[in-house]
Design a protein around this motif. Structure first.
Motif, PDB file in Angstrom:
ATOM      1  N   ALA A  30       6.539  -5.559   0.914  1.00  0.00           N
ATOM      2  CA  ALA A  30       7.741  -4.764   0.540  1.00  0.00           C
ATOM      3  C   ALA A  30       8.774  -4.746   1.673  1.00  0.00           C
ATOM      4  O   ALA A  30       8.456  -4.825   3.016  1.00  0.00           O
ATOM      5  CB  ALA A  30       7.514  -3.223   0.285  1.00  0.00           C
ATOM      6  N   PRO A  31      10.044  -4.672   1.493  1.00  0.00           N
ATOM      7  CA  PRO A  31      11.009  -4.775   2.485  1.00  0.00           C
ATOM      8  C   PRO A  31      11.069  -3.812   3.620  1.00  0.00           C
ATOM      9  O   PRO A  31      11.472  -3.819   4.623  1.00  0.00           O
ATOM     10  CB  PRO A  31      12.469  -4.896   1.908  1.00  0.00           C
ATOM     11  CG  PRO A  31      12.381  -4.584   0.279  1.00  0.00           C
ATOM     12  CD  PRO A  31      10.851  -4.832   0.204  1.00  0.00           C
ATOM     13  N   TRP A  32      10.707  -2.508   3.148  1.00  0.00           N
ATOM     14  CA  TRP A  32      10.737  -1.161   3.885  1.00  0.00           C
ATOM     15  C   TRP A  32       9.273  -0.933   4.444  1.00  0.00           C
ATOM     16  O   TRP A  32       9.362  -0.144   5.364  1.00  0.00           O
ATOM     17  CB  TRP A  32      10.836  -0.136   2.987  1.00  0.00           C
ATOM     18  CG  TRP A  32      10.157  -0.101   1.576  1.00  0.00           C
ATOM     19  CD1 TRP A  32      10.569  -0.706   0.430  1.00  0.00           C
ATOM     20  CD2 TRP A  32       8.705   0.604   1.383  1.00  0.00           C
ATOM     21  NE1 TRP A  32       9.354  -0.409  -0.563  1.00  0.00           N
ATOM     22  CE2 TRP A  32       8.244   0.098   0.171  1.00  0.00           C
ATOM     23  CE3 TRP A  32       7.826   0.994   2.565  1.00  0.00           C
ATOM     24  CZ2 TRP A  32       6.970   0.564  -0.227  1.00  0.00           C
ATOM     25  CZ3 TRP A  32       6.629   1.506   2.012  1.00  0.00           C
ATOM     26  CH2 TRP A  32       6.146   1.169   0.581  1.00  0.00           C
ATOM     27  N   CYS A  33       8.428  -2.039   4.275  1.00  0.00           N
ATOM     28  CA  CYS A  33       7.120  -1.614   4.740  1.00  0.00           C
ATOM     29  C   CYS A  33       7.275  -2.028   6.421  1.00  0.00           C
ATOM     30  O   CYS A  33       7.304  -3.263   6.681  1.00  0.00           O
ATOM     31  CB  CYS A  33       6.093  -2.491   4.087  1.00  0.00           C
ATOM     32  SG  CYS A  33       4.454  -2.770   4.969  1.00  0.00           S
ATOM     33  N   GLY A  34       6.639  -1.315   7.280  1.00  0.00           N
ATOM     34  CA  GLY A  34       6.570  -1.505   8.851  1.00  0.00           C
ATOM     35  C   GLY A  34       5.697  -2.556   9.088  1.00  0.00           C
ATOM     36  O   GLY A  34       5.891  -3.299  10.009  1.00  0.00           O
ATOM     37  N   TYR A  35       4.551  -2.749   8.639  1.00  0.00           N
ATOM     38  CA  TYR A  35       3.847  -3.768   8.580  1.00  0.00           C
ATOM     39  C   TYR A  35       3.931  -5.007   8.191  1.00  0.00           C
ATOM     40  O   TYR A  35       3.746  -5.943   9.083  1.00  0.00           O
ATOM     41  CB  TYR A  35       2.216  -3.462   8.085  1.00  0.00           C
ATOM     42  CG  TYR A  35       1.262  -2.348   8.530  1.00  0.00           C
ATOM     43  CD1 TYR A  35       0.825  -2.396   9.806  1.00  0.00           C
ATOM     44  CD2 TYR A  35       1.423  -1.104   7.746  1.00  0.00           C
ATOM     45  CE1 TYR A  35      -0.094  -1.384  10.082  1.00  0.00           C
ATOM     46  CE2 TYR A  35       0.708  -0.127   8.296  1.00  0.00           C
ATOM     47  CZ  TYR A  35      -0.015  -0.193   9.296  1.00  0.00           C
ATOM     48  OH  TYR A  35      -0.727   0.927   9.697  1.00  0.00           O
ATOM     49  N   CYS A  36       4.972  -5.305   7.235  1.00  0.00           N
ATOM     50  CA  CYS A  36       5.356  -6.280   6.672  1.00  0.00           C
ATOM     51  C   CYS A  36       6.729  -6.788   7.615  1.00  0.00           C
ATOM     52  O   CYS A  36       6.583  -8.038   7.893  1.00  0.00           O
ATOM     53  CB  CYS A  36       5.982  -6.190   5.122  1.00  0.00           C
ATOM     54  SG  CYS A  36       4.947  -5.678   4.281  1.00  0.00           S
ATOM     55  N   GLN A  37       7.443  -5.930   8.110  1.00  0.00           N
ATOM     56  CA  GLN A  37       8.454  -6.071   9.209  1.00  0.00           C
ATOM     57  C   GLN A  37       7.733  -6.697  10.259  1.00  0.00           C
ATOM     58  O   GLN A  37       8.417  -7.780  10.945  1.00  0.00           O
ATOM     59  CB  GLN A  37       9.295  -5.003   9.193  1.00  0.00           C
ATOM     60  CG  GLN A  37      10.084  -4.745   8.147  1.00  0.00           C
ATOM     61  CD  GLN A  37      10.809  -3.225   8.355  1.00  0.00           C
ATOM     62  OE1 GLN A  37      10.728  -2.596   9.319  1.00  0.00           O
ATOM     63  NE2 GLN A  37      11.461  -2.761   7.435  1.00  0.00           N
ATOM     64  N   ARG A  71      -5.669  -8.638  -6.726  1.00  0.00           N
ATOM     65  CA  ARG A  71      -6.473  -7.299  -6.050  1.00  0.00           C
ATOM     66  C   ARG A  71      -5.698  -7.130  -4.838  1.00  0.00           C
ATOM     67  O   ARG A  71      -6.500  -6.724  -3.916  1.00  0.00           O
ATOM     68  CB  ARG A  71      -7.766  -7.528  -5.963  1.00  0.00           C
ATOM     69  CG  ARG A  71      -8.435  -7.490  -7.597  1.00  0.00           C
ATOM     70  CD  ARG A  71      -9.867  -7.841  -7.535  1.00  0.00           C
ATOM     71  NE  ARG A  71     -10.308  -7.569  -8.663  1.00  0.00           N
ATOM     72  CZ  ARG A  71     -10.657  -8.712  -9.439  1.00  0.00           C
ATOM     73  NH1 ARG A  71     -10.346 -10.240  -9.186  1.00  0.00           N
ATOM     74  NH2 ARG A  71     -11.186  -8.517 -10.892  1.00  0.00           N
ATOM     75  N   VAL A  72      -4.583  -7.188  -4.453  1.00  0.00           N
ATOM     76  CA  VAL A  72      -3.804  -6.805  -3.251  1.00  0.00           C
ATOM     77  C   VAL A  72      -3.691  -5.281  -3.227  1.00  0.00           C
ATOM     78  O   VAL A  72      -3.377  -4.516  -3.976  1.00  0.00           O
ATOM     79  CB  VAL A  72      -2.185  -7.189  -3.442  1.00  0.00           C
ATOM     80  CG1 VAL A  72      -1.472  -6.633  -2.243  1.00  0.00           C
ATOM     81  CG2 VAL A  72      -2.346  -8.843  -3.263  1.00  0.00           C
ATOM     82  N   LYS A  73      -4.139  -4.888  -2.182  1.00  0.00           N
ATOM     83  CA  LYS A  73      -4.413  -3.388  -1.792  1.00  0.00           C
ATOM     84  C   LYS A  73      -3.471  -2.880  -0.644  1.00  0.00           C
ATOM     85  O   LYS A  73      -3.070  -1.865  -0.503  1.00  0.00           O
ATOM     86  CB  LYS A  73      -5.697  -3.004  -1.387  1.00  0.00           C
ATOM     87  CG  LYS A  73      -6.624  -3.480  -2.632  1.00  0.00           C
ATOM     88  CD  LYS A  73      -7.580  -2.384  -3.136  1.00  0.00           C
ATOM     89  CE  LYS A  73      -8.624  -2.679  -4.144  1.00  0.00           C
ATOM     90  NZ  LYS A  73      -8.248  -2.119  -5.511  1.00  0.00           N
ATOM     91  N   LEU A  74      -3.213  -3.871   0.437  1.00  0.00           N
ATOM     92  CA  LEU A  74      -2.544  -3.726   1.686  1.00  0.00           C
ATOM     93  C   LEU A  74      -1.573  -4.436   1.801  1.00  0.00           C
ATOM     94  O   LEU A  74      -1.684  -5.869   1.489  1.00  0.00           O
ATOM     95  CB  LEU A  74      -3.569  -3.418   2.879  1.00  0.00           C
ATOM     96  CG  LEU A  74      -4.650  -2.455   2.995  1.00  0.00           C
ATOM     97  CD1 LEU A  74      -5.570  -2.653   4.316  1.00  0.00           C
ATOM     98  CD2 LEU A  74      -3.954  -1.117   2.884  1.00  0.00           C
ATOM     99  N   TRP A  75      -0.317  -4.210   2.397  1.00  0.00           N
ATOM    100  CA  TRP A  75       0.559  -4.910   2.794  1.00  0.00           C
ATOM    101  C   TRP A  75       0.665  -5.304   4.357  1.00  0.00           C
ATOM    102  O   TRP A  75       0.435  -4.544   5.024  1.00  0.00           O
ATOM    103  CB  TRP A  75       1.816  -4.589   2.382  1.00  0.00           C
ATOM    104  CG  TRP A  75       1.946  -4.295   0.801  1.00  0.00           C
ATOM    105  CD1 TRP A  75       1.350  -5.106   0.068  1.00  0.00           C
ATOM    106  CD2 TRP A  75       2.689  -3.378   0.137  1.00  0.00           C
ATOM    107  NE1 TRP A  75       1.888  -4.548  -1.358  1.00  0.00           N
ATOM    108  CE2 TRP A  75       2.932  -3.398  -1.088  1.00  0.00           C
ATOM    109  CE3 TRP A  75       3.727  -2.183   0.684  1.00  0.00           C
ATOM    110  CZ2 TRP A  75       3.152  -2.593  -2.091  1.00  0.00           C
ATOM    111  CZ3 TRP A  75       4.543  -1.415  -0.260  1.00  0.00           C
ATOM    112  CH2 TRP A  75       4.168  -1.608  -1.505  1.00  0.00           C
ATOM    113  N   PRO A  76       1.041  -6.445   4.761  1.00  0.00           N
ATOM    114  CA  PRO A  76       1.305  -7.528   3.857  1.00  0.00           C
ATOM    115  C   PRO A  76       0.035  -8.281   3.757  1.00  0.00           C
ATOM    116  O   PRO A  76      -0.906  -8.117   4.581  1.00  0.00           O
ATOM    117  CB  PRO A  76       2.183  -8.684   5.131  1.00  0.00           C
ATOM    118  CG  PRO A  76       1.872  -8.056   6.306  1.00  0.00           C
ATOM    119  CD  PRO A  76       1.663  -6.818   6.087  1.00  0.00           C
TER     120      PRO A  76
END
Length: 110
Positions: A30-37, A71-76
Protein backbone atom coordinates in the motif's frame (compact mmCIF):
# COMPACT_ATOMS: atom_id res chain seq x y z
CA UNK A 1 10.10 -3.54 -18.82
CA UNK A 2 11.34 -1.92 -15.66
CA UNK A 3 10.37 -1.50 -12.06
CA UNK A 4 6.89 -0.11 -11.74
CA UNK A 5 6.59 2.78 -9.28
CA UNK A 6 2.81 3.13 -9.36
CA UNK A 7 0.23 0.82 -7.86
CA UNK A 8 -2.09 -0.67 -10.49
CA UNK A 9 -5.39 1.19 -10.69
CA UNK A 10 -7.16 -2.03 -11.69
CA UNK A 11 -6.19 -5.27 -10.03
CA UNK A 12 -5.60 -8.12 -12.49
CA UNK A 13 -7.53 -11.32 -11.96
CA UNK A 14 -5.87 -14.48 -10.74
CA UNK A 15 -6.67 -16.08 -14.10
CA UNK A 16 -4.76 -13.30 -15.88
CA UNK A 17 -1.78 -13.75 -13.56
CA UNK A 18 -1.80 -17.53 -14.02
CA UNK A 19 -1.45 -17.14 -17.80
CA UNK A 20 1.56 -14.78 -17.76
CA UNK A 21 4.30 -16.18 -19.97
CA UNK A 22 7.25 -14.06 -18.84
CA UNK A 23 9.10 -13.79 -15.51
CA UNK A 24 7.06 -11.52 -13.26
CA UNK A 25 7.16 -10.13 -9.75
CA UNK A 26 3.92 -9.24 -8.01
CA UNK A 27 4.44 -6.67 -5.27
CA UNK A 28 1.59 -6.47 -2.78
CA UNK A 29 1.48 -3.45 -0.52
CA UNK A 30 0.00 0.00 0.00
CA UNK A 31 1.32 3.49 -0.76
CA UNK A 32 0.96 4.58 2.89
CA UNK A 33 2.75 1.50 4.30
CA UNK A 34 6.10 2.39 5.88
CA UNK A 35 7.56 -1.06 5.20
CA UNK A 36 6.54 -0.74 1.54
CA UNK A 37 8.12 2.71 1.27
CA UNK A 38 11.36 1.46 2.86
CA UNK A 39 11.54 -1.41 0.35
CA UNK A 40 11.33 0.82 -2.75
CA UNK A 41 15.07 1.69 -2.97
CA UNK A 42 15.90 -2.01 -2.52
CA UNK A 43 13.53 -2.94 -5.34
CA UNK A 44 14.90 -0.21 -7.60
CA UNK A 45 18.44 -1.43 -7.04
CA UNK A 46 17.51 -5.06 -7.71
CA UNK A 47 15.35 -4.38 -10.78
CA UNK A 48 18.13 -2.28 -12.33
CA UNK A 49 19.97 -5.57 -12.98
CA UNK A 50 16.91 -7.40 -14.37
CA UNK A 51 15.08 -5.11 -16.82
CA UNK A 52 13.43 -8.09 -18.55
CA UNK A 53 11.40 -9.06 -15.51
CA UNK A 54 7.86 -7.68 -15.40
CA UNK A 55 6.88 -5.90 -12.17
CA UNK A 56 3.23 -5.55 -11.20
CA UNK A 57 2.63 -3.39 -8.13
CA UNK A 58 -0.73 -4.15 -6.52
CA UNK A 59 -2.39 -2.14 -3.77
CA UNK A 60 -3.60 -4.77 -1.35
CA UNK A 61 -6.15 -4.61 1.42
CA UNK A 62 -9.18 -6.17 2.97
CA UNK A 63 -11.46 -7.71 0.37
CA UNK A 64 -8.91 -7.57 -2.45
CA UNK A 65 -9.22 -10.96 -4.18
CA UNK A 66 -5.76 -11.24 -5.76
CA UNK A 67 -3.91 -10.76 -2.48
CA UNK A 68 -6.22 -13.22 -0.76
CA UNK A 69 -5.66 -15.80 -3.52
CA UNK A 70 -1.92 -15.63 -2.76
CA UNK A 71 -2.57 -15.62 1.01
CA UNK A 72 -0.75 -12.30 1.49
CA UNK A 73 -0.67 -11.32 5.17
CA UNK A 74 2.15 -8.74 5.47
CA UNK A 75 3.37 -5.94 3.23
CA UNK A 76 5.30 -5.75 1.14
CA UNK A 77 5.06 -9.29 -0.14
CA UNK A 78 6.90 -10.08 -3.35
CA UNK A 79 5.69 -13.08 -5.34
CA UNK A 80 8.17 -14.27 -8.00
CA UNK A 81 6.44 -16.01 -10.89
CA UNK A 82 7.78 -18.18 -13.66
CA UNK A 83 5.16 -18.64 -16.38
CA UNK A 84 2.39 -17.66 -13.95
CA UNK A 85 3.45 -20.08 -11.20
CA UNK A 86 4.84 -18.95 -7.88
CA UNK A 87 8.43 -20.08 -7.42
CA UNK A 88 9.54 -17.82 -4.61
CA UNK A 89 8.20 -15.33 -2.09
CA UNK A 90 9.84 -12.61 -0.03
CA UNK A 91 7.99 -10.91 2.81
CA UNK A 92 9.24 -7.53 4.03
CA UNK A 93 12.63 -7.79 2.34
CA UNK A 94 15.39 -5.77 3.99
CA UNK A 95 18.22 -6.43 1.57
CA UNK A 96 18.52 -5.67 -2.15
CA UNK A 97 20.75 -8.71 -2.66
CA UNK A 98 18.02 -11.18 -1.62
CA UNK A 99 15.67 -9.54 -4.14
CA UNK A 100 18.37 -9.58 -6.82
CA UNK A 101 19.02 -13.30 -6.24
CA UNK A 102 15.32 -14.16 -6.53
CA UNK A 103 15.07 -12.07 -9.71
CA UNK A 104 18.09 -13.85 -11.15
CA UNK A 105 16.48 -17.24 -10.56
CA UNK A 106 13.25 -16.40 -12.41
CA UNK A 107 15.09 -14.42 -15.11
CA UNK A 108 17.38 -17.38 -15.82
CA UNK A 109 14.44 -19.80 -15.97
CA UNK A 110 12.80 -17.93 -18.84
Amino acid sequence: MAMNTTYASIEPTRAEIDTLDSPTVLEFGAPWCGYCQAAQPLLASAFAHHPGVRHIKIEDGKGRPLGRSFRVKLWPTLIFLDRGREVERLVRPTDAEMIREALARIDAAS
